[in-house]
Design a protein around this motif. Structure first.
Motif, PDB file in Angstrom:
ATOM      1  N   GLU A 180      87.189  65.772  31.985  1.00  0.00           N
ATOM      2  CA  GLU A 180      87.887  64.609  31.762  1.00  0.00           C
ATOM      3  C   GLU A 180      86.750  63.362  31.549  1.00  0.00           C
ATOM      4  OE1 GLU A 180      91.946  64.535  33.668  1.00  0.00           O
ATOM      5  OE2 GLU A 180      90.834  62.852  34.754  1.00  0.00           O
ATOM      6  N   GLY A 203      91.137  68.571  34.667  1.00  0.00           N
ATOM      7  CA  GLY A 203      90.164  67.890  34.121  1.00  0.00           C
ATOM      8  C   GLY A 203      89.152  67.451  35.191  1.00  0.00           C
ATOM      9  N   VAL A 241      90.044  68.941  27.122  1.00  0.00           N
ATOM     10  CA  VAL A 241      89.703  69.060  28.628  1.00  0.00           C
ATOM     11  C   VAL A 241      90.504  70.432  29.077  1.00  0.00           C
ATOM     12  CG1 VAL A 241      90.588  68.021  30.754  1.00  0.00           C
ATOM     13  CG2 VAL A 241      89.809  66.687  28.588  1.00  0.00           C
TER      14      VAL A 241
END
Ligand code: TRP
Length: 359
Positions: free
Chosen positions: A156, A206, A202
């Motif tokens: 992320e 994440g 992702v």
């Protein structure tokens, strides 16, 4: 050498800033890569030049970390026969594209990049970081676009970089390839753009929190469980997780790191068992943290033990020679693709004065 160039491509990578990869890397990205290897023409990049942004005085460490990452990849099951391992420092097209792309990104936009800002804070870089530090965000656009991938599997925290990369590719195609402003991202290549506009992807998790339960798992924060940690070390780190319960019937915050880990590492194989643990903690029943931690430690060890065993093979002199062979072979294949891209990009920019060959 079996990579089939007709498959769509992915590119992703790791920076060799630590001695090895940890569980956050695994559930955030490596696991994803393993699955994608079957379907995509994969490029996995070791961002060893980027490692100098924070470790310029430690070239020996960067070198050892670089070999360590390749060993981790092999141990996890990334397959250099099917996928191309890319050593960033040996791919001149990446450095050249970095310079060219730097002209297409507003300076202030780089400096406002939230991923860079977070790193400056979390690594305590203050205002003394080198010019090359923000520059690496531009470099990452080149890492990606040099291979013209459709997909970039990342954690992320990398999404801001992917966004910048997409912006650069859009702008390049519009400026130099005659792609109209109204052409949507997915149609850019068809419309004559040199670059497909890549998408981030992702992984299952994440952002994996560290064993401190506070920050993202990271070597520099001392809250990481490494893929090469031995069984005892893993259990010790799990046992160190603080639940802070006064009694064995106290509930636990549903967001607590222990429960997150149970979801991720027990739940992956047995979702109902992970749910059971959550329910037990919530119900006021007597739950012994020690038993849950033992079960969790076992689940994590079951996951990483085979990796640890495979990794040990590469720790010998013969193993290291194999690693160097893999790197050498990857460089050759990576340069073939990256040089193709650079040729296309330079042609679009009217920089095609001569033909060159890099072997
Ligand atoms: N910045 C990434 C990280 O630290 C590593 C990286 C470098 C990367 N170049 C890349 C990831 C290109 C994806 C694509 O995790």
């Amino acid at each position: 050498m079996t990579s089939t160039s007709t498959n769509p491509r992915i590119l992703t990578g790791d920076t060799p800033t630590s001695t090895g990869l940890h569980l956050g890397h695994y559930v955030g990205s490596l696991e994803n890569r393993l699955a994608l290897q079957d379907v995509y023409d994969c490029y996995f990049l070791i961002a060893n030049v980027h490692a100098f942004t924070t470790l310029a005085e430690k070239p020996d460490d960067i070198r050892a970390n670089t070999l360590g990452i390749v060993k981790d990849w092999l141990a996890v099951g990334l397959d250099p026969a099917r996928s191309t391992f890319v050593l960033q420092s040996e791919i001149p097209a990446i450095a050249e594209l970095t310079f060219l792309f730097a002209m297409l990104i507003p300076f202030n936009k780089v400096m406002r990049n939230p991923t860079l800002k977070t790193e400056i804070d979390s690594k305590g870089l203050g205002d003394t970081y080198p010019f090359g530090f923000p520059m690496y965000a531009v470099g990452q656009c080149a890492d990606i676009l040099a291979f013209r991938p459709q997909l970039v599997p990342v954690g992320e925290d990398q999404e801001a970089h992917i966004e910048m990369c997409r912006d650069v590719a859009l702008k390049f195609n519009q400026l130099y390839c005659g792609v109209g402003n109204r052409v949507v991202a997915d149609e850019h290549e068809k419309a004559g753009g040199v670059f497909p506009i890549p998408k981030g992807k992702v992984g299952r998790v994440g952002r994996l929190v560290g064993t401190d339960g506070k920050q993202k798992m990271s070597k520099s924060l001392g809250n990481a469980i490494f893929l090469y940690d031995d069984a005892k070390a893993v259990q010790k780190k799990i046992n160190g997780i603080v639940t802070g319960r006064a009694s064995m019937t106290d509930p636990i915050d549903p967001n607590h790191v222990l429960l997150q880990y149970c979801d991720v590492f027990i739940g992956a194989k047995d979702a109902s068992r992970a749910q059971q643990i959550r329910d037990d903690y919530a119900s006021g029943k007597e739950v012994k943290d020690g038993l849950i931690k033992a079960e969790l430690g076992e689940a994590i060890n079951a996951l990483i033990a085979p990796m640890r065993e495979r990794r040990a093979k590469y720790e010998t002199a013969a193993g290291e020679a194999m690693v160097l062979d893999v790197i050498r072979d990857g460089i050759k294949r990576a340069n073939k693709t990256a040089e193709e891209t650079l040729t296309l990009a330079k042609k679009a920019m009217k920089l095609d004065f001569v033909t060159r060959v890099i072997g």
